[in-house]
Structures are given as structure tokens and as C-alpha cells.
Design an enzyme around this catalytic site. Sequence first.
Site, PDB file in Angstrom:
ATOM      1  CD1 TRP A 132     -26.571  -1.015   2.310  1.00 15.45           C
ATOM      2  CD2 TRP A 132     -25.023  -2.522   1.446  1.00 15.45           C
ATOM      3  NE1 TRP A 132     -26.630  -2.121   3.131  1.00 15.45           N
ATOM      4  CE2 TRP A 132     -25.614  -3.019   2.394  1.00 15.45           C
ATOM      5  CE3 TRP A 132     -24.079  -3.149   0.603  1.00 15.45           C
ATOM      6  CZ2 TRP A 132     -25.366  -4.467   2.854  1.00 15.45           C
ATOM      7  CZ3 TRP A 132     -23.942  -4.701   0.957  1.00 15.45           C
ATOM      8  CH2 TRP A 132     -24.444  -5.353   2.016  1.00 15.45           C
ATOM      9  CG  ASP A 212     -24.492  -4.572  -5.282  1.00 16.63           C
ATOM     10  OD1 ASP A 212     -25.322  -5.228  -5.253  1.00 16.63           O
ATOM     11  OD2 ASP A 212     -24.197  -3.713  -3.798  1.00 16.63           O
ATOM     12  CE  LYS A 247     -32.620  -6.961   0.592  1.00 21.32           C
ATOM     13  NZ  LYS A 247     -31.991  -5.640   0.871  1.00 21.32           N
TER      14      LYS A 247
HETATM   15  N1  PMP Z   1     -25.912  -4.302  -2.203  1.00 21.04           N
HETATM   16  C1  PMP Z   1     -26.873  -3.695  -1.998  1.00 21.04           C
HETATM   17  C2  PMP Z   1     -26.966  -2.293  -2.530  1.00 21.04           C
HETATM   18  C3  PMP Z   1     -27.785  -3.742  -0.781  1.00 21.04           C
HETATM   19  O1  PMP Z   1     -28.461  -3.017  -0.521  1.00 21.04           O
HETATM   20  C4  PMP Z   1     -27.986  -4.988  -0.178  1.00 21.04           C
HETATM   21  C5  PMP Z   1     -28.688  -5.485   0.733  1.00 21.04           C
HETATM   22  N2  PMP Z   1     -29.008  -4.450   1.775  1.00 21.04           N
HETATM   23  C6  PMP Z   1     -26.818  -5.933  -0.722  1.00 21.04           C
HETATM   24  C7  PMP Z   1     -25.783  -5.689  -1.611  1.00 21.04           C
HETATM   25  C8  PMP Z   1     -26.638  -7.481   0.072  1.00 21.04           C
HETATM   26  O2  PMP Z   1     -27.691  -8.038   0.103  1.00 21.04           O
HETATM   27  P1  PMP Z   1     -27.486  -9.484   0.758  1.00 21.04           P
HETATM   28  O3  PMP Z   1     -28.909  -9.394   1.915  1.00 21.04           O
HETATM   29  O4  PMP Z   1     -28.092 -10.528  -0.229  1.00 21.04           O
HETATM   30  O5  PMP Z   1     -26.517  -9.894   1.420  1.00 21.04           O
END
Ligand code: PMP
Length: 398
Positions: A132, A212, A247
Site C-alpha cells: 500500500w 497490518d 472495511k
Molecule cells: N493498511 C492497508 C493495507 C490498507 O489497505 C488500508 C486502507 N486502504 C489501511 C491500512 C488504512 O485503513 P484506514 O482507512 O482504516 O486508515
Amino acid sequence: MMHFSQVVLVPGDPILGLMEAFRADPRPGKLDLGVGVYKDPQGITPVLASVKQAERRLLASETSKSYIGGHGDPLFAQRLTQLVLATDSPLIATQRAAATQTPGGTGALRLAADFIGHCLPGKGIWLSDPTWPIHQTLFAEAGLAVNHYPYVNADNCLDVEALLETLGRVPHGDVVLLHACCHNPSGFDLSQADWRRVLAVVQARELLPLIDFAYQGFGDGLEADAWAVRLFAETLPEVLITSSCSKNFGLYRERTGALIVCASSLERLSAVRSQLALIARNLWSTPPAHGAAVVAQILEDVELKNLWITEVDAMRQRIAALRLGLLEALAPHGLAERFAHLATQRGMFSYTGLSPAQVLRLREDSGVYLVGDGRANVAGLAEARLGDLARALAQVCN
Ligand code: PMP
């Protein structure tokens, strides 16, 4: 004096920029597979029924908007730790694990980054390649030396051997970031056998895992997705876990998440938590309350929790069906083999293996929006549009 004259204009976040470009596109048949949100068959990112019910209860019962403490809502922290580590986790029983509430998973990652930077100086962090994109910038912003281990090879396949080989050379004691499930952006997850091998290398090199966990429930199920997290937490003396409720509770904009610390003793855990509270105080002071209160209500109440589990299961099953549906729609175009990975990948995303030029052509010719690296948000698809997408893909692949 014009103070701002020295400020240069920088391009916006590419994924959010994609969202804006999609909105501005007048073509009625356009398809947004960019930003990582789940959409129902009507193209809406719904508020879950369990969340609505919890909110109704909160509205009736809430008596104060005063600050919550630095670690956030204690009931949320307790219930979320149980969701991640299991209710009967030996770490919880021996008071070796606890959560600090954060603004989303991103907040948890930033808190972890600053904790590592402030309290464990000199440690580099190792990220999967690809990962990410915010992982990269967030840890660099916190002043950490960012390195990568291979994850997907040139044939768009998970490359466990390359991953293990690089981890085996990581400096002793560094931090390694692992995606618990539903790897973003690739969708490729490690098998249980792979995880055990990664664990052995982590142990041998005394690495600190930062796991994560942004998609619990979106891979194989709420419990199954926690398998590797629990294996690491129960085997290793020290683990950091970032958990996101964006999510699985559909709480994206409520910014709800936590940093869970697993330590070797209550004393060590308390020391780490004291530092986290101090760091958080300088970042956001205290976390936003609403999303965490909703999660606490849901996890606390058997009926609401069961409703929520049904809703998470339905989202996961629908995404899996969309993956298979797309594969079926691609078959008549002779692309079933080319996209066979759709069936094995997990979670919201699929790394399509399309080149940046093909991604651009898809957008320009067919109004199909993918992230530049070829990541498609399968969870943003509608069943009725699978044929259109398959045709558009065939145009750029054949
Ligand atoms: N880690 C990963 C791998 C993600 O894909 C995301 C969201 N796209 C997050 C962390 C962060 O999520 P949040 O919207 O809760 O900040």
C-alpha cells in the site's frame, strides 16, 4: 512579504486523484475500480444494518461528548483485542496485550511509526514490494529507514522464496511489516506453511513484526483471517498489530482503528503504552469517539454481533463471487488463463498484471478506472457490469 510564495504545488494522492477524475468523467458507462471501498450491487458503499442499529442505541443513550482518554474507549479496546487475538487468547489472560484506539488503521500505523522512531531508534522497517503506497510515505515521514522485500515477481505471482531470502538478510532486530490477509495491492496471501517459514526467519533474526490487519473478515472469514496474527502473537514475545474497522464495519470516514501491542510482561506492556499515550497526545490528542463506540456496541451485544458477522460474511462472499464471475466473463475472450489469479487472490483487490500503458488505455478508451500499478478494486464491481469489464480488458490485452 508573501509567506506562501515559497510553497510549491505538489500532485495530490494518486488514488484520491483517480476518484476525482472518475467523478469528472461524463461517460455513463464508466467503471470505478480505483479507491478501496466495498460497493453493493447498486454501487453504494452501504452503512451496515448492525452499525445503524448501534448508532440508534448510541443516540438514545449517549450522555456526554467530553474527551475520551488517550488510549480511547476501554470497551472498544477490550472487544477489538478479543476480535483480533481471540476471546480466550493466552495473551489477554496474562495481561500481555492491549489496544490503543487510533484514527483508523492509518492512525495506528503512524502511531507505530512514531513509537519505533522515538523509542527503538536505529531500527529500519521492511515493507513488501509492492505494498500500500502510504506505508512507504508514512514510515519515511516518521524518519524511519524504509527498505523492501520482494513479494510479487515479474510474472505477477507471489514469490515466497524471494521474500524469505531477503528477510534472511535483514539486519538483526529490524521491523518487518506483514499484511495479515488480503494483501494490498496484490491480493496474494501467504499459505499457513508460508507463514510458518516467515515466522522461523523472524525468530532467527529477532525481527519485530508489525502486522497490518486492515481486512479482517474479507479474506476467508473473521476467524480464519486472524490465523497468522494469532500464530505470531502466541509464539513471539513482542508483536505490534494495526487493526482497522474501516472495511469490516464499513466505518471508513469515522476513522476507527487501534494499535494492539503484545509484550512479554505486563510491566513492559505498561511502559510501551505510556509512550504510546504520550506520542498520541502530540499527534491527535485523543481519538474520535463515534466509530469506536459503534464497534463496542456491536461486539458487546450478542444479537448485534451476530448480525454484523452475517453482514461481513455477505460482503466477503459477494467479492469472491465477483472474482469468479469476472473470470467466467473473461473466458470467451480467451483470457481465463491470463487472469486465473483472480480466483486465488483474496480480499478487495486484484493485481491484474496490466502495464501502466494498458491501465491508461482502459481509462481513455473504456472509462474503466484502475490504479496505475494495475490494482483493481474487485469489491467496487457490479455483477451487471462484468461483461463490460471483460470486453474492455480484452481490448487492451488481446
Ligand atoms: N493498511 C492497508 C493495507 C490498507 O489497505 C488500508 C486502507 N486502504 C489501511 C491500512 C488504512 O485503513 P484506514 O482507512 O482504516 O486508515
